[in-house]
Design a protein around this motif. Structure first.
Motif, PDB file in Angstrom:
ATOM      1  N   SER A 127       0.815  -1.214   0.000  1.00 34.92           N
ATOM      2  CA  SER A 127       0.000   0.000   0.000  1.00 34.92           C
ATOM      3  C   SER A 127       0.847   1.261   0.000  1.00 34.92           C
ATOM      4  CB  SER A 127      -0.923   0.009   1.227  1.00 34.92           C
ATOM      5  OG  SER A 127      -0.161   0.011   2.421  1.00 34.92           O
ATOM      6  N   LYS A 128       2.095   1.162   0.454  1.00 36.73           N
ATOM      7  CA  LYS A 128       2.998   2.313   0.459  1.00 36.73           C
ATOM      8  C   LYS A 128       4.206   2.037  -0.420  1.00 36.73           C
ATOM      9  CE  LYS A 128       2.034   4.542   4.900  1.00 36.73           C
ATOM     10  NZ  LYS A 128       2.645   5.057   6.141  1.00 36.73           N
ATOM     11  N   LEU A 135       1.859   6.898   0.539  1.00 40.29           N
ATOM     12  CA  LEU A 135       0.735   5.993   0.309  1.00 40.29           C
ATOM     13  C   LEU A 135       0.383   5.963  -1.173  1.00 40.29           C
ATOM     14  CD1 LEU A 135      -1.260   4.293   2.075  1.00 40.29           C
ATOM     15  CD2 LEU A 135      -2.816   6.239   1.928  1.00 40.29           C
ATOM     16  N   TRP A 162      -5.425   4.937  -0.774  1.00 42.17           N
ATOM     17  CA  TRP A 162      -5.861   6.262  -0.300  1.00 42.17           C
ATOM     18  C   TRP A 162      -7.345   6.467  -0.617  1.00 42.17           C
ATOM     19  CZ3 TRP A 162      -5.189  10.491   2.527  1.00 42.17           C
ATOM     20  CH2 TRP A 162      -5.699  11.724   2.107  1.00 42.17           C
TER      21      TRP A 162
END
Length: 237
Positions: free
Chosen positions: A67-68, A77, A82
């Motif tokens: 996710s990051k 992110l 998001w």
């Protein structure tokens, strides 16, 4: 194919320079307001993490990448988690925040002329209107119980005002009495989803509170609500 054919058969007069200038001004004003919220206060990251299930949804095995991109705050992110997180709490903030202030600062009659005569602008307002119709501030406010009171007081009033402002301005431009009033079929489709999604949202708030209190038995049903809301909203990010 349908969209290309329809656009190809439609007369495409030159776009007046004043309209392009207004679009540039709108985009710049909206961007500045959005970035001021997201990046202007380092505590907004804490508000986001408490207000949305961002930490929990990263446990779902549905993404091809982390996710990051790297260690860090919101700037690290990826775009999909998001938006996914804001869709889960039904606020859809990245879809509309900043547009209210940007549109309200512009000349109303010019914006009405743009909406009537510029397909690009029509499409922009239509997409914004659909996102706002899918936004449910009543459900979103339920998630505020998961947030530290001090953070709520700092961020929520501004967010709520911006939401009211963008809805009011869109209706001023369109002259319609409500969102999607001129698209009854789409309105019916979106309205049909809410009775099915709302219970999942209320369950999710409770399960998030339990999971964050360390209740291991809340994890699996919590992940089920995340996938259920995503399926019902027809959107992840």
């Amino acid at each position: 194919m349908s969209a290309v054919l329809l656009a190809s058969t439609r007369e495409q007069p030159p776009v007046p320079g004043a309209w392009r200038e207004e679009m540039e001004r709108t985009a710049e004003r909206s961007r500045d307001r959005y970035r001021a919220l997201v990046y202007g206060d380092p505590d907004f990251a804490r508000f986001f993490e408490q207000f949305t299930p961002i930490a929990e949804l990263t446990s779902l095995n549905i993404g091809s990448r982390p996710s990051k991109r790297a260690s860090g705050g919101i700037e690290a992110l990826r775009a999909i988690p998001w938006v996914f997180a804001w869709t889960q709490n039904r606020l859809l903030l990245p879809s509309w925040y900043g547009a209210g202030a940007a549109l309200a600062d512009g000349p109303l009659e010019t914006q009405r002329a743009m909406a009537a005569g510029w397909p690009f602008y029509q499409g922009l307002l239509s997409t914004l209107e659909m996102a706002l119709y899918k936004t449910d501030v009543g459900v979103a406010e339920r998630y505020l119980r998961l947030v530290e009171p001090e953070l709520c007081e700092r961020f929520w009033p501004d967010i709520a005002r911006e939401l009211e402002q963008v809805v009011a301005r869109l209706l001023e431009i369109s002259g319609e009495p409500g969102l999607l009033h001129d698209q009854p079929a789409l309105q019916r489709r979106l309205s049909h989803r809410n009775p099915w999604i709302d219970p999942l949202s209320h369950l999710q708030v409770e399960l998030l509170a339990r999971a964050r209190d360390g209740r291991a038995d809340a994890r699996d049903p919590l992940l089920a609500t995340i996938t259920g809301i995503a399926a019902g909203m027809r959107n992840t990010g």
